[in-house]
Each structure stands twice: as C-alpha cells, then as structure tokens.
Scaffold this motif. Structure first.
Motif, PDB file in Angstrom:
ATOM      1  N   PRO A  64      -0.935   1.097   1.193  1.00  0.00           N
ATOM      2  CA  PRO A  64      -1.496   1.184   2.549  1.00  0.00           C
ATOM      3  C   PRO A  64      -0.998   0.037   3.418  1.00  0.00           C
ATOM      4  O   PRO A  64      -0.595  -1.022   2.908  1.00  0.00           O
ATOM      5  CB  PRO A  64      -3.012   1.069   2.304  1.00  0.00           C
ATOM      6  N   ASP A  65      -0.991   0.241   4.746  1.00  0.00           N
ATOM      7  CA  ASP A  65      -0.625  -0.836   5.651  1.00  0.00           C
ATOM      8  C   ASP A  65      -1.766  -1.851   5.728  1.00  0.00           C
ATOM      9  O   ASP A  65      -2.768  -1.733   5.027  1.00  0.00           O
ATOM     10  CB  ASP A  65      -0.276  -0.282   7.032  1.00  0.00           C
ATOM     11  N   ARG A  66      -1.608  -2.848   6.594  1.00  0.00           N
ATOM     12  CA  ARG A  66      -2.612  -3.912   6.657  1.00  0.00           C
ATOM     13  C   ARG A  66      -3.990  -3.360   7.015  1.00  0.00           C
ATOM     14  O   ARG A  66      -5.002  -3.779   6.455  1.00  0.00           O
ATOM     15  CB  ARG A  66      -2.184  -4.949   7.692  1.00  0.00           C
ATOM     16  N   SER A  67      -4.019  -2.421   7.949  1.00  0.00           N
ATOM     17  CA  SER A  67      -5.294  -1.803   8.314  1.00  0.00           C
ATOM     18  C   SER A  67      -5.895  -1.052   7.133  1.00  0.00           C
ATOM     19  O   SER A  67      -7.105  -1.125   6.876  1.00  0.00           O
ATOM     20  CB  SER A  67      -5.086  -0.854   9.501  1.00  0.00           C
ATOM     21  N   GLY A  68      -5.049  -0.313   6.399  1.00  0.00           N
ATOM     22  CA  GLY A  68      -5.523   0.427   5.241  1.00  0.00           C
ATOM     23  C   GLY A  68      -6.058  -0.474   4.151  1.00  0.00           C
ATOM     24  O   GLY A  68      -7.042  -0.149   3.486  1.00  0.00           O
ATOM     25  N   VAL A  69      -5.417  -1.622   3.964  1.00  0.00           N
ATOM     26  CA  VAL A  69      -5.913  -2.594   2.985  1.00  0.00           C
ATOM     27  C   VAL A  69      -7.302  -3.080   3.381  1.00  0.00           C
ATOM     28  O   VAL A  69      -8.219  -3.174   2.556  1.00  0.00           O
ATOM     29  CB  VAL A  69      -4.941  -3.780   2.858  1.00  0.00           C
ATOM     30  N   GLY A  70      -7.478  -3.385   4.667  1.00  0.00           N
ATOM     31  CA  GLY A  70      -8.788  -3.840   5.135  1.00  0.00           C
ATOM     32  C   GLY A  70      -9.860  -2.789   4.946  1.00  0.00           C
ATOM     33  O   GLY A  70     -10.966  -3.095   4.464  1.00  0.00           O
ATOM     34  N   HIS A  71      -9.539  -1.538   5.299  1.00  0.00           N
ATOM     35  CA  HIS A  71     -10.507  -0.456   5.117  1.00  0.00           C
ATOM     36  C   HIS A  71     -10.813  -0.245   3.633  1.00  0.00           C
ATOM     37  O   HIS A  71     -11.963   0.025   3.257  1.00  0.00           O
ATOM     38  CB  HIS A  71      -9.967   0.842   5.728  1.00  0.00           C
ATOM     39  N   SER A  72      -9.816  -0.360   2.782  1.00  0.00           N
ATOM     40  CA  SER A  72     -10.029  -0.190   1.342  1.00  0.00           C
ATOM     41  C   SER A  72     -10.953  -1.269   0.791  1.00  0.00           C
ATOM     42  O   SER A  72     -11.804  -0.994  -0.066  1.00  0.00           O
ATOM     43  CB  SER A  72      -8.688  -0.209   0.602  1.00  0.00           C
ATOM     44  N   ILE A  73     -10.800  -2.488   1.269  1.00  0.00           N
ATOM     45  CA  ILE A  73     -11.666  -3.575   0.814  1.00  0.00           C
ATOM     46  C   ILE A  73     -13.112  -3.310   1.196  1.00  0.00           C
ATOM     47  O   ILE A  73     -14.037  -3.455   0.378  1.00  0.00           O
ATOM     48  CB  ILE A  73     -11.186  -4.925   1.391  1.00  0.00           C
ATOM     49  N   VAL A  74     -13.328  -2.887   2.437  1.00  0.00           N
ATOM     50  CA  VAL A  74     -14.694  -2.595   2.888  1.00  0.00           C
ATOM     51  C   VAL A  74     -15.288  -1.446   2.077  1.00  0.00           C
ATOM     52  O   VAL A  74     -16.431  -1.527   1.594  1.00  0.00           O
ATOM     53  CB  VAL A  74     -14.710  -2.253   4.393  1.00  0.00           C
ATOM     54  N   ALA A  75     -14.526  -0.359   1.908  1.00  0.00           N
ATOM     55  CA  ALA A  75     -15.017   0.784   1.144  1.00  0.00           C
ATOM     56  C   ALA A  75     -15.317   0.383  -0.296  1.00  0.00           C
ATOM     57  O   ALA A  75     -16.327   0.806  -0.873  1.00  0.00           O
ATOM     58  CB  ALA A  75     -13.997   1.920   1.174  1.00  0.00           C
ATOM     59  N   GLN A 178      -6.481   9.142   4.075  1.00  0.00           N
ATOM     60  CA  GLN A 178      -5.034   9.316   4.011  1.00  0.00           C
ATOM     61  C   GLN A 178      -4.351   8.283   3.107  1.00  0.00           C
ATOM     62  O   GLN A 178      -3.133   8.282   2.973  1.00  0.00           O
ATOM     63  CB  GLN A 178      -4.441   9.216   5.423  1.00  0.00           C
ATOM     64  N   ILE A 179      -5.140   7.405   2.490  1.00  0.00           N
ATOM     65  CA  ILE A 179      -4.579   6.372   1.619  1.00  0.00           C
ATOM     66  C   ILE A 179      -4.415   6.932   0.212  1.00  0.00           C
ATOM     67  O   ILE A 179      -5.318   7.592  -0.305  1.00  0.00           O
ATOM     68  CB  ILE A 179      -5.490   5.128   1.599  1.00  0.00           C
ATOM     69  N   ASP A 180      -3.277   6.680  -0.398  1.00  0.00           N
ATOM     70  CA  ASP A 180      -3.063   7.134  -1.776  1.00  0.00           C
ATOM     71  C   ASP A 180      -4.151   6.552  -2.678  1.00  0.00           C
ATOM     72  O   ASP A 180      -4.430   5.346  -2.632  1.00  0.00           O
ATOM     73  CB  ASP A 180      -1.688   6.679  -2.263  1.00  0.00           C
ATOM     74  N   TRP A 181      -4.762   7.415  -3.483  1.00  0.00           N
ATOM     75  CA  TRP A 181      -5.926   6.989  -4.255  1.00  0.00           C
ATOM     76  C   TRP A 181      -5.599   5.882  -5.250  1.00  0.00           C
ATOM     77  O   TRP A 181      -6.451   5.041  -5.563  1.00  0.00           O
ATOM     78  CB  TRP A 181      -6.541   8.185  -4.994  1.00  0.00           C
ATOM     79  N   ARG A 182      -4.361   5.842  -5.738  1.00  0.00           N
ATOM     80  CA  ARG A 182      -4.009   4.847  -6.759  1.00  0.00           C
ATOM     81  C   ARG A 182      -3.913   3.442  -6.167  1.00  0.00           C
ATOM     82  O   ARG A 182      -4.558   2.506  -6.655  1.00  0.00           O
ATOM     83  CB  ARG A 182      -2.701   5.253  -7.435  1.00  0.00           C
ATOM     84  N   THR A 183      -3.136   3.296  -5.110  1.00  0.00           N
ATOM     85  CA  THR A 183      -3.039   1.973  -4.493  1.00  0.00           C
ATOM     86  C   THR A 183      -4.328   1.610  -3.772  1.00  0.00           C
ATOM     87  O   THR A 183      -4.749   0.441  -3.776  1.00  0.00           O
ATOM     88  CB  THR A 183      -1.860   1.931  -3.509  1.00  0.00           C
ATOM     89  N   GLY A 184      -4.970   2.601  -3.157  1.00  0.00           N
ATOM     90  CA  GLY A 184      -6.237   2.335  -2.481  1.00  0.00           C
ATOM     91  C   GLY A 184      -7.298   1.842  -3.445  1.00  0.00           C
ATOM     92  O   GLY A 184      -8.010   0.864  -3.173  1.00  0.00           O
ATOM     93  N   ASN A 185      -7.406   2.505  -4.589  1.00  0.00           N
ATOM     94  CA  ASN A 185      -8.388   2.078  -5.586  1.00  0.00           C
ATOM     95  C   ASN A 185      -8.053   0.708  -6.166  1.00  0.00           C
ATOM     96  O   ASN A 185      -8.952  -0.086  -6.447  1.00  0.00           O
ATOM     97  CB  ASN A 185      -8.467   3.109  -6.723  1.00  0.00           C
TER      98      ASN A 185
END
Length: 290
Positions: A64-75, A178-185
């Motif tokens: 994920p991009d920087r925004s996606g990383v931030g959203h993943s951390i919050v989730a 829209q974030i890949d579940w593997r890297t997002g998790n």
C-alpha cells in the motif's frame, strides 16, 4: 467447476467464520493459564508477523502507499489491538469464556446504525427487526449476571472490544478494501505487535509458562485465528454489506457457549438458551434482502 466451487465456498464461508471466531474465546482461556493477557498477545502477534512476512516474501504482492499504510495501522489497532486486548482482559478478569463473547455480540446493532450513516448502506425494516431481536436475545443471555467488582472490569473490557471491532469493521470496509490483504495484514500486525509489546512491558510481569497447552493454543490462535479467520472476515467484508457481516457475530456467543459447556462445563439456563435462539433468528432476518 470453479464457479460451482466458488458458490459453495461463498455459502460455507459465514458458518466457517463463526466456528473459527468462536474458538478464539476458548483458546484465550487456555493461554491465560500460562501468561498474562498483553504478554500472550505480544507473543502471538510476533508469531503472526513472522508467518505473514514469509507469505509476503513468497507471493510478492503490491504494497500500500503511505495513505494505505496509515489506514492499515488504524484498522489493525481497532480490529486486533483493542478488540483482542479487551477480550483477553475480560477473560482474565473472571468473565467465563462462554460469556466473554456476549458484549461483542451486540456489534450488529452498533454497526447497522453507523453503516446507515457512514457507508450509506440502507438497512431495511425487516433487518432492523432482526437487529432488535438479536439485541433482545443478548439481553436474555445476560440476565442475572454479576456486573460489579472484578467482573465489572471484565465487562468494561468487553465493551471496549465491542466498540473497537465495530469501528474496525467499518473502517476496514471504507478505507482498506483496495489494499492487498497480505501486505495490509502484515502492516496491521506489525503495528499491533508494537502496541501489545509496549503494553506488556509497561503493565505486566512478562512471565510465561511454556507448557504444551500454551504452545498448542498459541499456534492455533496465531495461524487459524489471526491469519485464517481474519482473512476470511476481510473477504466477507469485501463481498457483503457491513450490516450482514456484522450480523454473523450474533451467532458467536451461542457457538462459544456450546464449546465452553463441552470443554469447561460452563452452563446456561433456559432463559439464556432462548436468548441464543433469538440471536440465531436475528441473523436470518438481518441477512434477508427483502
């Protein structure tokens, strides 16, 4: 053949998810015989991070991009951090495993209310009826339970679990779909590992008894729960409305109670059983499209 298998998998996924998710409350009781809650969770997350890192290294999915990383951390902090922490602390404060799923079992009521306003999902009158029926069922199950003293802290921790898993489910659906579940998790679990590690270092003694019971339960919780059931949950979130996914949590208290009865001889009276039947009926109504 592939299409038929996909249809079968889609129909079986909710039942498999409920069964797996319910084992989390049972497994938590086993591991807490040998470690404090945050210490156990820090170890569990370290194991999960290692497993997810191997999966990511082999599959090489997009990050994920920087925004996606931030959203993943919050989730991650919502779905894993405060939810798992609240559940483990509740059981550590003498809430029976069969009852520790009850307060988070109110999630569909809270989710439907928020989804209606936040995600724009329409909740039909029939679904509202099911949600209210499920709430009544949980109230029946809770009747006569002690709510003060050590148990009171346990119920408060369960309340934190309710709010966090609800917000986490909605946040995951809105911002992480829209974030890949593997890297997002992997990002989520790294954040939660740091979260639990800091909590364990600050508030607990970090003593662990590496018994066979602890190791087997830990492996089950890390592999089957944190990777298997969480992956299945996110898959369901992508495919279904938030209200329908949340309604599955109504079944978790009943399934957990049956497991706890068989394993720990935790018993429920007739009124509580009626409440569980009401919860099952609620799931049927909430998932109807009419």
């Amino acid at each position: 053949m592939n299409r038929d298998f996909e249809k079968l998998a889609a129909r079986a996924a909710p039942a498999i998810f409920v069964l797996l998710w319910s084992t989390g409350f049972i497994g938590t009781k086993y591991v807490l015989h040998n470690a404090e809650p945050l210490t156990y969770l820090a170890i569990r997350m370290a194991l999960v991070v290692g497993l997810m890192a191997v999966i990511v290294a082999i599959a090489r999915p997009p990050w994920p991009d920087r925004s996606g990383v931030g959203h993943s951390i919050v989730a991650g902090l919502l779905v894993h951090g405060f939810y798992l922490g609240g559940t483990a602390i509740a059981i550590a404060h003498s809430i029976p495993a069969g009852l520790s799923a009850l307060i988070p079992g109110l999630q569909p009521i809270l989710t439907s209310t928020l989804a209606n306003r936040w995600l724009g999902e329409r909740v039909t009158p029939l679904q509202w009826t099911g949600l209210l029926l499920g709430l009544a069922g949980v109230v029946l199950i809770l009747h006569g339970r002690p709510m003060s003293g050590d148990a009171g802290w346990g119920w408060l921790a369960s309340g934190v679990s309710l709010v966090s898993i609800t917000l986490g489910t909605l946040y995951q659906r809105r911002y992480c779909g829209q974030i890949d579940w593997r890297t997002g998790n992997l990002v989520q679990y790294v954040a939660v590992m740091v979260f639990f590690g800091a909590g364990a270092w600050l508030f607990e003694s970090n003593v662990v008894h590496w018994t066979e019971e602890f190791v087997l339960s830990l492996v089950w919780m890390a592999v089957v729960l944190s990777i298997g059931s969480i992956g299945l949950l996110y898959w369901l979130i992508r495919r279904s409305a938030a209200t329908s996914v949340a309604s599955l949590f109504y079944l978790v208290p009943a399934v957990t109670a049956v497991m706890a009865y068989g394993l720990f001889d935790e018993r429920l009276d007739t009124v509580a059983v009626i409440g569980m039947v009401a919860c099952a009926a609620a799931v049927f109504l909430v998932n109807r499209r009419a």
